[in-house]
Design an enzyme around this catalytic site. Sequence first.
Site, short mmCIF file in Angstrom:
data_model
loop_
_atom_site.label_atom_id
_atom_site.label_comp_id
_atom_site.label_asym_id
_atom_site.label_seq_id
_atom_site.Cartn_x
_atom_site.Cartn_y
_atom_site.Cartn_z
N THR A 1 -8.06 11.96 69.70
CA THR A 1 -8.70 10.72 70.12
C THR A 1 -7.98 9.54 69.48
O THR A 1 -7.71 9.54 68.29
CB THR A 1 -10.18 10.73 69.71
OG1 THR A 1 -10.81 11.83 70.36
CG2 THR A 1 -10.88 9.44 70.11
N CYS B 1 10.36 5.19 36.98
CA CYS B 1 10.38 5.94 35.74
C CYS B 1 9.64 7.25 35.96
O CYS B 1 8.44 7.27 36.18
CB CYS B 1 9.67 5.16 34.64
SG CYS B 1 10.80 4.40 33.50
N SER C 1 5.91 0.23 62.71
CA SER C 1 4.68 0.42 61.93
C SER C 1 3.89 -0.88 61.86
O SER C 1 4.47 -1.96 61.74
CB SER C 1 5.06 0.87 60.51
OG SER C 1 3.95 0.76 59.67
N ALA C 2 2.56 -0.78 61.95
CA ALA C 2 1.73 -1.99 62.00
C ALA C 2 1.67 -2.73 60.66
O ALA C 2 1.68 -3.95 60.62
CB ALA C 2 0.31 -1.62 62.45
N HIS C 3 1.61 -1.95 59.56
CA HIS C 3 1.29 -2.64 58.30
C HIS C 3 2.48 -3.40 57.71
O HIS C 3 2.34 -4.08 56.70
CB HIS C 3 0.66 -1.67 57.29
CG HIS C 3 1.60 -0.73 56.64
ND1 HIS C 3 2.06 -0.92 55.37
CD2 HIS C 3 2.17 0.40 57.07
CE1 HIS C 3 2.86 0.08 55.04
NE2 HIS C 3 2.94 0.89 56.06
N ASN D 1 15.12 -0.50 54.03
CA ASN D 1 13.94 -1.04 53.35
C ASN D 1 14.21 -1.48 51.92
O ASN D 1 13.47 -2.28 51.37
CB ASN D 1 12.82 0.01 53.36
CG ASN D 1 13.28 1.36 52.84
OD1 ASN D 1 14.32 1.88 53.25
ND2 ASN D 1 12.53 1.91 51.93
N GLY E 1 4.58 4.91 60.68
CA GLY E 1 6.02 5.11 60.75
C GLY E 1 6.42 6.54 60.43
O GLY E 1 7.30 7.12 61.08
N THR E 2 5.80 7.12 59.42
CA THR E 2 6.16 8.48 59.03
C THR E 2 5.94 9.46 60.18
O THR E 2 6.81 10.26 60.50
CB THR E 2 5.35 8.90 57.79
OG1 THR E 2 5.80 8.12 56.68
CG2 THR E 2 5.53 10.37 57.48
N GLN F 1 11.42 -1.77 59.47
CA GLN F 1 11.64 -3.02 58.73
C GLN F 1 12.18 -4.15 59.60
O GLN F 1 12.42 -5.24 59.09
CB GLN F 1 12.61 -2.78 57.56
CG GLN F 1 12.10 -1.80 56.51
CD GLN F 1 10.94 -2.35 55.69
OE1 GLN F 1 10.65 -3.56 55.72
NE2 GLN F 1 10.27 -1.47 54.96
#
Lengths: 386, 416
Positions: free
Chosen positions: A240, A330, A202-204, A152, A72-73, A182
């Site tokens: 490739t 944090c 995005s695949a993941h 997201n 995605g990035t 998303q």
Amino acid sequence: MLPDIYLDNSATTPVLPEVAEAVDRVLREFPGNPSSLHAKGLEAERLLRRAREETARLVGVKPEEVIFTSGGTEANNLAIRGIAHRRRRQGRHLITTAIEHASVLNTFRELEEDGFRVTYLKVSTGGLVEPGEVIRAVGDDTTLVSVMHVNNETGSLQPIAEIGRLLAPYQPQVAFHVDAVQSAGKLDLFPHRWGVDLLTLSAHKIHGPKGVGALVVREGVRLEPLFAGGDQERGLRPGTENVPGIVGLGEAARLVRGMAPEARVRWPRLQQLFLAELSRGADYVVNGPGPGSEPGVPYILNLSFPGVRGEVLVHMLEEQGIYVSTGSACHSRRPEPSHVLVALGLPRRRWESAIRVSFSFLTTEGEVAMAAALLARTVEEYRRMM
Amino acid sequence: MKGANRLDFELRLVANMQWAMRDLPQRHISRTFGRIFVPVDGDGPEVVERLARVCGIVSLSLARRAPLDIEAILAVSLDLARENIRPGETFKVETRRANKKFPLTSPEVSRLGGAHILGHMPEVTVDVQQPQRTVHIEIRDQEAYIYVDSVSGPGGLPVGSSGRGLLLLSGGIDSPVAGYLAMRRGVRVTALHFHSFPFTSERSREKVVDLCRRLSLYGGPVSLYVAYFTEIQKAVRQNCPEELYVTIMRRMMFRLAEHWARETGCLAVFTGENLGQVASQTMESIAVIGEVCRLPILRPLIGMDKADIIAWARRIGTYEISIRPYEDCCTLFVPRHPATKPKLAKVVESEASLDIQALLAESMARTEVVRVGGDEDTGREDTGASPLYKATWTEQENREDQGDSGLDRPGPRVLE
């Protein structure tokens, strides 16, 4: 035995076994380079073609419009830089929203340093962009509008169809990019009907492998590639091809397309069940769209438990086998808010105590009920302890 | 340093040097009169880099040998000058003659050396007052050693020569520097970290393991004790006045520190405290907190400015680890108005509501030990690294130990 309930699916999803098997098979049995002339090259090329068809079908576009990327990035970078640089002589004004993913926001920030002007649209407390605002921001030198489909962090669902309809008179001068990371596979997408020129996925996030995604580039839209190299992916993404990863994406796309009709009925039930179960034991506030209020997706829930520290809650839940994420992180002893929750105008006690719960195609009612009950108990325990 | 002390010092230093090079090809290290010779075989720069971190070494020079013949010495000097001195730079030749039988005096050798180099390298000039580069010629009994410039070592004393100390290691910037400075005075460090899951994350624990791994480059393997601190924090928060949270929590830390120091043969407790930096670091606080610990509490950073500490942290390579964002949510336990001048009587009275012995016993029972930086580094597996990589790491780490017999016996252990 500790439960193992993964409710951080907006971050990433577990790979489906069939996907893992497909990737494994490609790695072992299909060593060819799709660019090679010989039979092994042809085999690999066929695998790519098949994956491209599955991916295209998932988001309702033509296979030739799918450009595979490293995720995605990269797809967001390619879309935004690709249009901005390609059209820089035509104009240097770009439009986006304040709640985009870091890969979009930081790309725009870099373009600002290169002399582009960027308008960051505000959102309502429900996390929504007003389509009229988008159009009002468009000027003579605007070349790109980039709006995410589903946020997201809060699950807010942007009025993409409406924005596209209002943008139509300005096209093709103004390109329309949608980060659909998303929503792809989870909602029905109609990029052509909506007037979307570029769409990221995005695949993941749909049970595929990490490190692979795609940018849909509508026919006739020209981009400047990010890299110099060979002519793979129509020259837009030289290098490739990641054949195993791309096959994993194609396989995930095929499988979730089959699972989607049932999941789309299940997710609202899961959301209701989760909130109902939680209400019995804990006080909470929903951040962004809630059920029955502004448009939002049922598979992402952002909740605050005022007085509780989100990060501590995440760790307490992880000890019980429940995995969720925070709305703030944090940093050096001081919590820093997420830019999305700040854009929603939430006060400190809200973002400090925010957690995000997100479902996948595999999440079950039993898991959700148990997680909600344990969450309620944990909030109670936290309040007693502190 | 004299006699037996000096011998002990040198043997320890040699053992530590062997340890620092334990994965390089074996070699024989020899000693004479304040110098230690390490043969190198094409791996000189690597050896220098390793040894430049070994405490007790003042300086290192990558030297070349020449037979005791002035022509040979001049030839090697010229070679080294060509390799090391850039055009436009100034240099001088300095000679030490340990072998008084050599026919030429030191000034004569230096003069000949300088003239020889100048004669062949017109692009450099001599400056005997403030040369940019110095060519050293050392004439010894068997042969001569020639080198250009030296690399500074850390100086100090070899680790182990001052005994063992317990370092309170928080994950911040200061405490690793305190640990390094202790090592540089010959202390073999055992580290103690207080872990308060879910208030601190697994990642902050991993950060402390990484800090220990960095420190182990200077002082050999580090045993890291990860003390369970969650219940103590909760009990203090529930039972004690808010302005004393930090004071009482730190008293609990020092009680545990004393226990683990005695348990592991440590002679003192080392901290990164620095006067006046935060509320718990006023002289009043230090007195009230330190009162619970009967071992000496040594604070190597006490007089340093934050900027000095950061400079040290950068130099020793702990800064980048310390500033990782996975800091804890300990702000939950930081009162809005901490007492800067706590009164001992009031503190003791406030502690009366805690079952101190039970809390300490529970922490001790749940303390874990991680061996970091040794031949069997358990830090990696312990911090949740995937077992997928375990086999590879074991292979890499499975090196022959040629080192200090005083080093920790490796192997994980959970204390009962």
